[in-house]
Design a protein around this motif. Structure first.
Motif, PDB file in Angstrom:
ATOM      1  N   SER A   1      53.919  37.304 -46.074  1.00 47.80           N
ATOM      2  CA  SER A   1      53.841  38.707 -46.534  1.00 47.80           C
ATOM      3  C   SER A   1      52.833  38.883 -47.663  1.00 47.80           C
ATOM      4  O   SER A   1      52.570  39.995 -48.096  1.00 47.80           O
ATOM      5  CB  SER A   1      55.215  39.138 -47.054  1.00 47.80           C
ATOM      6  OG  SER A   1      55.589  38.238 -48.086  1.00 47.80           O
ATOM      7  N   GLY A   2      52.284  37.760 -48.126  1.00 51.41           N
ATOM      8  CA  GLY A   2      51.243  37.860 -49.139  1.00 51.41           C
ATOM      9  C   GLY A   2      51.729  37.634 -50.554  1.00 51.41           C
ATOM     10  O   GLY A   2      50.940  37.267 -51.429  1.00 51.41           O
TER      11      GLY A   2
ATOM     12  N   ASP B   1      58.149  39.356 -50.899  1.00 52.40           N
ATOM     13  CA  ASP B   1      59.065  38.829 -51.910  1.00 52.40           C
ATOM     14  C   ASP B   1      58.286  38.302 -53.108  1.00 52.40           C
ATOM     15  O   ASP B   1      57.072  38.207 -53.086  1.00 52.40           O
ATOM     16  CB  ASP B   1      59.885  37.681 -51.308  1.00 52.40           C
ATOM     17  CG  ASP B   1      59.010  36.488 -50.978  1.00 52.40           C
ATOM     18  OD1 ASP B   1      57.814  36.709 -50.671  1.00 52.40           O
ATOM     19  OD2 ASP B   1      59.489  35.351 -51.010  1.00 52.40           O
TER      20      ASP B   1
ATOM     21  N   LEU C   1      61.262  27.382 -52.974  1.00 51.73           N
ATOM     22  CA  LEU C   1      61.403  25.910 -53.003  1.00 51.73           C
ATOM     23  C   LEU C   1      60.058  25.269 -52.695  1.00 51.73           C
ATOM     24  O   LEU C   1      59.091  25.942 -52.374  1.00 51.73           O
ATOM     25  CB  LEU C   1      62.477  25.468 -52.000  1.00 51.73           C
ATOM     26  CG  LEU C   1      63.909  25.913 -52.335  1.00 51.73           C
ATOM     27  CD1 LEU C   1      64.880  25.481 -51.245  1.00 51.73           C
ATOM     28  CD2 LEU C   1      64.364  25.363 -53.687  1.00 51.73           C
TER      29      LEU C   1
ATOM     30  N   VAL D   1      58.295  23.986 -54.877  1.00 46.70           N
ATOM     31  CA  VAL D   1      57.452  24.466 -55.982  1.00 46.70           C
ATOM     32  C   VAL D   1      57.540  23.519 -57.179  1.00 46.70           C
ATOM     33  O   VAL D   1      57.305  23.909 -58.322  1.00 46.70           O
ATOM     34  CB  VAL D   1      57.846  25.904 -56.409  1.00 46.70           C
ATOM     35  CG1 VAL D   1      57.403  26.913 -55.355  1.00 46.70           C
ATOM     36  CG2 VAL D   1      59.347  25.993 -56.652  1.00 46.70           C
TER      37      VAL D   1
HETATM   38  C1  LIG Z   1      54.885  31.627 -45.717  1.00 45.05           C
HETATM   39  C2  LIG Z   1      55.852  32.412 -45.231  1.00 45.05           C
HETATM   40  C3  LIG Z   1      56.279  33.688 -45.808  1.00 45.05           C
HETATM   41  O1  LIG Z   1      56.455  33.547 -47.191  1.00 45.05           O
HETATM   42  C4  LIG Z   1      56.128  34.614 -47.958  1.00 45.05           C
HETATM   43  O2  LIG Z   1      55.485  35.552 -47.507  1.00 45.05           O
HETATM   44  N1  LIG Z   1      56.583  34.513 -49.232  1.00 45.05           N
HETATM   45  C5  LIG Z   1      56.848  33.273 -49.751  1.00 45.05           C
HETATM   46  N2  LIG Z   1      56.057  32.242 -49.399  1.00 45.05           N
HETATM   47  C6  LIG Z   1      56.329  31.008 -49.956  1.00 45.05           C
HETATM   48  C7  LIG Z   1      55.473  29.947 -49.667  1.00 45.05           C
HETATM   49  C8  LIG Z   1      55.731  28.707 -50.242  1.00 45.05           C
HETATM   50  N3  LIG Z   1      55.056  27.513 -50.190  1.00 45.05           N
HETATM   51  C9  LIG Z   1      55.762  26.651 -50.983  1.00 45.05           C
HETATM   52  N4  LIG Z   1      55.412  25.354 -51.236  1.00 45.05           N
HETATM   53  C10 LIG Z   1      54.172  24.811 -50.735  1.00 45.05           C
HETATM   54  N5  LIG Z   1      56.860  27.227 -51.513  1.00 45.05           N
HETATM   55  C11 LIG Z   1      56.860  28.512 -51.086  1.00 45.05           C
HETATM   56  C12 LIG Z   1      57.717  29.565 -51.366  1.00 45.05           C
HETATM   57  C13 LIG Z   1      57.437  30.825 -50.817  1.00 45.05           C
HETATM   58  C14 LIG Z   1      58.271  31.965 -51.121  1.00 45.05           C
HETATM   59  O3  LIG Z   1      59.267  31.875 -51.870  1.00 45.05           O
HETATM   60  N6  LIG Z   1      57.935  33.163 -50.567  1.00 45.05           N
END
Ligand SMILES: C=CCOC(=O)Nc1nc2cc3[nH]c(NC)nc3cc2c(=O)[nH]1
Ligand SMILES: [Zn+2]
Length: 371
Positions: free
Chosen positions: A92-93, A145, A216, A218
């Motif tokens: 979602s960006g 989010d 997570l 992170v």
């Molecule tokens: C990507 C799919 C859709 O995700 C979103 O649009 N929002 C979102 N992306 C994340 C991507 C992450 N990569 C890692 N570690 C490499 N942790 C992440 C946590 C998030 C998160 O909490 N939200």
């Protein structure tokens, strides 16, 4: 529910299933190669399919900045634009705005930021994110989010999660339901079990086609990540897929599948492949290391991919030392195949009721080293 998910087998809390989209079915547990700017870097779409991948991930942040969502829509949508006829999930960006853009400001309405491409100013709201993902024609749309920064004190994590939940409600209201298309909510709550439960129950009340576990991978470490998965899964609907974002190394994926996760995405196999890191059943090697210079063996004798069939480590070593573009291309293809072979192994192990044994075999092989 416009995105049918069927559970075909279970082994403990792990599931082997199938997600049916307008562009085809996705066997789960599934790994989604990352196709950030409408390309899985260095791979023709046919090659991506040949690795066994059925669904790929596109990034809203990159595509909205360049070439623009309206441009992609005018050229037929992301499937046509990049010649990937299979299922596509777009993020979602939110995460990338916070990690890539400059001068960003978050408020209740959304995020204001400057493009890392040309410095132009942008405002991304839950509604605009859903609209962009619709223009891209994503089969799976992700809620907008905020990935709560880690570490965060509980009150800060609670505030951040509550905002993401209010945004999730706005995303649900803005999403145009169509058969074969769906919207996933994203659980937040940092490393606090009670916040993870509150977020899971909040999203379940709203109702989504699938549930992602955000916030997570992170820097919290594998042990805490597994604990947060265990603190979340029991409060999510059993009949919908669960997606752990940004994960991960092979053993992270195995452990998360054992705890009930169905979908994954990670830049690890592609990004590290471009730097010379190759995955084998016995762990990773860096092909640039001098010890590979004269080695006639393939990357992994157990791998069935075209790279291991036709090319020696010594040749790959040469390509990287010479900075030839074929080097990153071949290693990307091998690494993606390695991940898909792992996913096929996990699906088969769940079907056979031997997931824990399979997990032990993967861990033992990796610890053996000597590659
Ligand atoms: C990507 C799919 C859709 O995700 C979103 O649009 N929002 C979102 N992306 C994340 C991507 C992450 N990569 C890692 N570690 C490499 N942790 C992440 C946590 C998030 C998160 O909490 N939200
Ligand atoms: Zn291979």
């Amino acid at each position: 529910m416009t995105l049918r998910y069927e559970r075909l087998a279970q082994d403990g809390v792990a599931r082997r299933g199938r997600l049916h989209t307008a562009h085809g079915a996705v066997n789960t547990p599934a790994f989604m190669p990352v196709g950030t700017a409408a390309t899985v870097k260095g791979m023709w779409p046919e090659q991506v399919k040949a690795t066994g991948a059925e669904i790929i991930l596109g990034n809203t942040y990159h595509l909205m900045l360049r070439p623009g969502a309206e441009r992609v829509a005018s050229l037929g949508g992301l499937h046509k634009f990049m010649n990937w006829p299979g299922p596509i999930l777009t993020d979602s960006g939110g995460f990338q705005v916070m990690s890539l853009s400059e001068l960003r400001k978050i408020d209740e309405d959304g995020v204001t930021f400057r493009s890392h491409v040309d410095g132009s100013k942008h405002h991304l709201t839950p509604e605009r994110s859903i609209e962009i993902q619709h223009l891209l024609d994503a089969n799976v749309t992700m809620a907008f989010d905020e990935c709560t920064p880690f570490p965060a004190e509980a009150p800060v994590a609670a505030e951040s999660m509550h905002r993401s939940m209010r945004w999730a409600e706005r995303c649900k209201a803005a999403f145009k339901d169509r058969p074969g298309y769906g919207l996933f909510g994203i659980v937040q709550g940092s490393v606090y079990p009670e916040l993870r439960r509150e977020s899971s129950e909040w999203l379940t009340r709203i109702g989504y086609d699938g549930y992602a576990i955000g916030g997570l991978a992170v820097g919290e470490g594998q042990e805490m990540m597994f604990r947060m998965i265990e603190a979340t899964i029991p409060f999510l609907p059993e009949d919908r897929p669960r997606y752990l974002m940004g994960v991960g190394r092979p053993l992270d994926i195995v452990g998360a599948v054992q705890r009930g996760i169905d979908m994954f995405d990670c830049v690890m196999p592609t990004r590290s492949g471009r730097t010379g890191q190759a995955f084998t059943r016995r762990g990773t090697i860096n092909i640039r290391n001098a010890r590979h210079a004269h080695d006639p063996r393939p990357i992994d004798a157990d791998c069935s991919c075209p790279v291991c069939r036709d090319y020696a480590r010594g040749y790959l070593h040469h390509l990287f030392k010479a900075e030839e573009m074929l080097g990153p291309m071949l290693l990307t293809a091998h690494n993606l195949q390695h991940y898909q072979t792992l996913m096929a192994g996990l699906r088969g192990a769940i079907e056979a009721g031997r997931l824990d044994a399979f997990a032990a075999e993967v861990a033992e092989a990796e610890s053996r080293g000597d590659i």
